[in-house]
Scaffold this active site. Structure first.
Site, short mmCIF file in Angstrom:
data_model
loop_
_atom_site.label_atom_id
_atom_site.label_comp_id
_atom_site.label_asym_id
_atom_site.label_seq_id
_atom_site.Cartn_x
_atom_site.Cartn_y
_atom_site.Cartn_z
N GLU A 198 -6.99 -6.49 -14.35
CA GLU A 198 -5.85 -5.46 -15.96
C GLU A 198 -6.48 -6.15 -16.98
O GLU A 198 -5.39 -7.48 -17.08
CB GLU A 198 -4.70 -6.07 -14.81
CG GLU A 198 -3.88 -4.90 -16.11
CD GLU A 198 -2.13 -6.02 -16.06
OE1 GLU A 198 -1.02 -5.19 -16.96
OE2 GLU A 198 -1.91 -6.45 -15.79
N ASP A 245 -3.83 -9.16 -12.64
CA ASP A 245 -2.44 -9.23 -12.68
C ASP A 245 -2.93 -10.08 -14.30
O ASP A 245 -3.72 -11.01 -14.28
CB ASP A 245 -1.45 -9.36 -12.39
CG ASP A 245 -0.40 -9.16 -12.75
OD1 ASP A 245 -0.18 -7.66 -13.20
OD2 ASP A 245 0.20 -9.76 -13.03
C1 GLC Z 1 1.15 -6.96 -15.58
C2 GLC Z 1 1.64 -6.16 -14.16
C3 GLC Z 1 3.53 -6.09 -14.26
C4 GLC Z 1 3.80 -7.10 -14.64
C5 GLC Z 1 3.38 -8.15 -15.22
C6 GLC Z 1 3.81 -9.49 -15.35
O1 GLC Z 1 1.25 -6.50 -16.48
O2 GLC Z 1 1.55 -4.80 -14.07
O3 GLC Z 1 3.29 -4.94 -13.44
O4 GLC Z 1 5.54 -6.75 -14.66
O5 GLC Z 1 1.91 -8.14 -15.23
O6 GLC Z 1 2.57 -9.95 -13.81
#
Ligand code: GLC
Ligand code: CA
Length: 555
Positions: A273, A209
């Protein structure tokens, strides 16, 4: 590089399960791990290789579990560790690998470390695990101008143990999600230990994340606020894509490699991500000694226009190849508007908007959206590399664009005073059976977000064994993709079909396809003598590829 066997992840199709919205076993209206386990055969039938589970860890759920209070346990809402073990065992039995989410940028404010930090004085080792600073102007103003991605300032002032207002802490997301300080070795050790905990439980990898956010620029300088996280280059922002993140991932890669067993196709993988542009910067995350994959969000944001699609696919493949990594492809996830809805709007050149849609916003053309979504998926599943699917896209689910404000739970909605409706619209519980309460999401009629009526018609049981359904289309494409090993193939663009047609050939050691996607307004004649293997629209008997249709042909 310790790596083993086939490197399954190079062409894997990975299905994202958002635990609170997939299947509810006990009727409380929230999806859970036993619910997932019971529905896993759906995924084996679909023909994917792996599942990625969004967080199910102990959490006050202020950001749907992306606010973790205990990284080594399961939230009671979702089950317990034994339920996780049963899920993993069943998935493995069905030939599905299991990837879990790791949230290393921030914890919940209910994490014991943050509770200790608040109870400890400024300058203490307990505070040094997070980013606490004195404010400006005698302490009354935030330490810098950074804004939370969910709206409002990225800093919150705390009351010191003596009850007086004191320091501020950084949270790039909600107030309840304090950012860790990754310059602190204790933080590094702890998160690596968390990785080991889940690796030892048998997980096959992690989705990381906010992978581009862990390291902040020295001195936390003010940001140029004209930059937007999704659409602009992140290169200049002091909180994103700092060079220091790469050392963290090299260390994580050494860790996951130490779990790979020689001679077995058992790599444990890491996928970032990272909302990083341009593609050259993103490719750094997947250099040989770093992560296995990173999400290709540029592809997700590319409009359904032939020139834009061709350009993104071409340079995405080139960038990945330059570092020896497989490219990944993704059209939907739990943070963006579902592609069956996004594509129901007029398409304009340049990266597209992915933010939530409310009842007062212009509404999409649902039929057009689904038609294009099926065509876009049929392009994606032919591309070399690995693909990510988001739960429900195999049913052609649209975004829920009419949720009542009272139902909204994404912190973005409250933090922006409703200016941004947030991401709840793509998180609505899955319809499994038409015509029963909660469309079979759970045993009762509860579902934590209300399901639109059209979800009943799109329920999985109504689509199964229906030759023209979206579900059958996904199954067919996935089967062919596997048989022909398209994920391991090489792509060549084909000339002679006109500017509005994406025409390419993908060839692997196991076979080949010609893909024609018609993004123009006229019909395009099929080349003579080729068998249609699959088509994104029902009943293809014509000698044409219709507008917003993709066909796969045997070369
Ligand atoms: C990422 C996740 C999202 C979350 C954010 C904070 O972007 O995909 O859903 O709100 O991180 O953890
Ligand atoms: Ca439940």
């Amino acid at each position: 590089m310790a790596s083993s066997g086939e490197q399954w992840w190079r062409d894997a199709v990975i299905y994202q399960v958002y635990p609170r919205s997939w299947a509810d076993s006990n009727g409380d209206g929230i999806g859970d791990l036993p619910g997932i386990t019971a529905r896993l055969p759906h995924l084996a039938d679909l023909g994917v290789d792996a599942i990625w589970l969004s967080p199910f860890y102990t959490s006050p759920q202020h950001d749907a579990g992306y606010d973790v209070a205990d990284y080594r346990d399961v939230d009671p809402v979702f089950g317990d560790l034994a339920a996780f073990d049963r899920l993993a065992a069943r998935a493995h039995e069905l030939g599905l690998r299991v990837i879990v989410d790791i949230v290393p940028n921030h914890s919940s404010d209910e994490h014991p470390w943050f509770v200790e930090a608040l109870a400890s004085p400024a300058g203490s080792p307990e505070r040094a695990r997070y980013i606490f600073r004195d404010g400006r102007d005698g302490g009354t103003q935030a330490p810098n101008n950074w804004q939370s991605l969910f709206g409002g300032p990225a800093w919150t002032r705390v009351n010191e143990p003596d009850g007086k207002p004191g320091q501020w802490y950084l949270h790039l997301f909600d107030t309840t999600q304090p950012d860790f300080d990754w310059t602190n070795p204790e933080v590094r050790t702890e998160l690596e230990d968390v990785l080991r905990f889940w690796l030892d439980r048998g997980v096959d990898g992690f989705r990381i994340d906010v992978a581009h956010g862990l390291v902040k620029a020295d001195g936390l300088p003010d940001a140029d606020l004209s930059h937007d996280r999704h659409a602009d280059a992140t290169a200049l922002a002091p909180m994103w894509d700092q060079p220091g993140v790469h050392e963290i991932y090299r260390s994580w890669r050494r860790l996951t490699d130490s779990y790979a067993t020689e001679g077995e196709d058992a790599d444990r993988i890491l996928c970032a991500e990272a909302w990083v542009l341009p593609a050259e910067a993103l490719a750094k995350y997947v250099r040989e000694d770093e992560l296995h994959q990173s999400f290709n969000f540029e592809y997700l944001m590319t409009p359904w226009l032939a020139a834009d699609q061709r350009a993104t696919i071409t340079h995405s493949l080139a960038q990945a190849e330059a570092v020896g990594a497989p490219q990944t492809w993704v059209l939907s996830n739990h943070d963006v508007v579902r592609h069956a809805t996004r594509l129901g709007y007029p398409q304009t050149p340049g990266l597209q908007k992915i933010e939530g849609i409310g009842a007062d916003d212009p509404q999409p053309d649902a039929e057009l959206g689904l038609r294009r979504a099926r065509a876009a998926t049929a392009v994606m599943l032919a591309l070399p590399g690995s693909a990510y699917l988001f739960q429900g896209e195999e049913l052609g689910l649209p975004e829920a664009t009419q949720l009542p404000d009272e139902a909204r739970q994404d912190p973005t909605f409250a933090r922006t005073n409703g200016t941004s409706v947030g991401r709840d619209g793509c998180r609505v519980p899955i319809p499994w059976e038409g015509g029963v309460p909660s469309y079979g999401f759970g045993p009762g009629d509860e579902s934590w977000l209300p399901q639109p009526v059209e979800y009943g018609l799109l329920a999985a049981d109504r689509q199964r064994h229906e030759p023209d359904s979206t579900l059958t289309l996904y199954q067919d494409l996935l089967r062919l993709r596997r048989e022909l090993r398209l994920g391991r193939g090489a792509l060549t663009w084909l000339d002679g079909f006109g500017d509005d047609v994406l025409a390419f050939r993908v060839e692997s050691a196991k076979g080949a396809v010609i893909v024609l996607a018609n993004l123009g307004s006229g019909e395009v004649p099929l080349p003579d003598g080729k068998t249609v293997l699959a088509g994104s629209l029902p009943r293809h008997h014509g000698a044409f590829v219709r507008t917003d249709e993709t066909v796969w042909l045997r070369p």
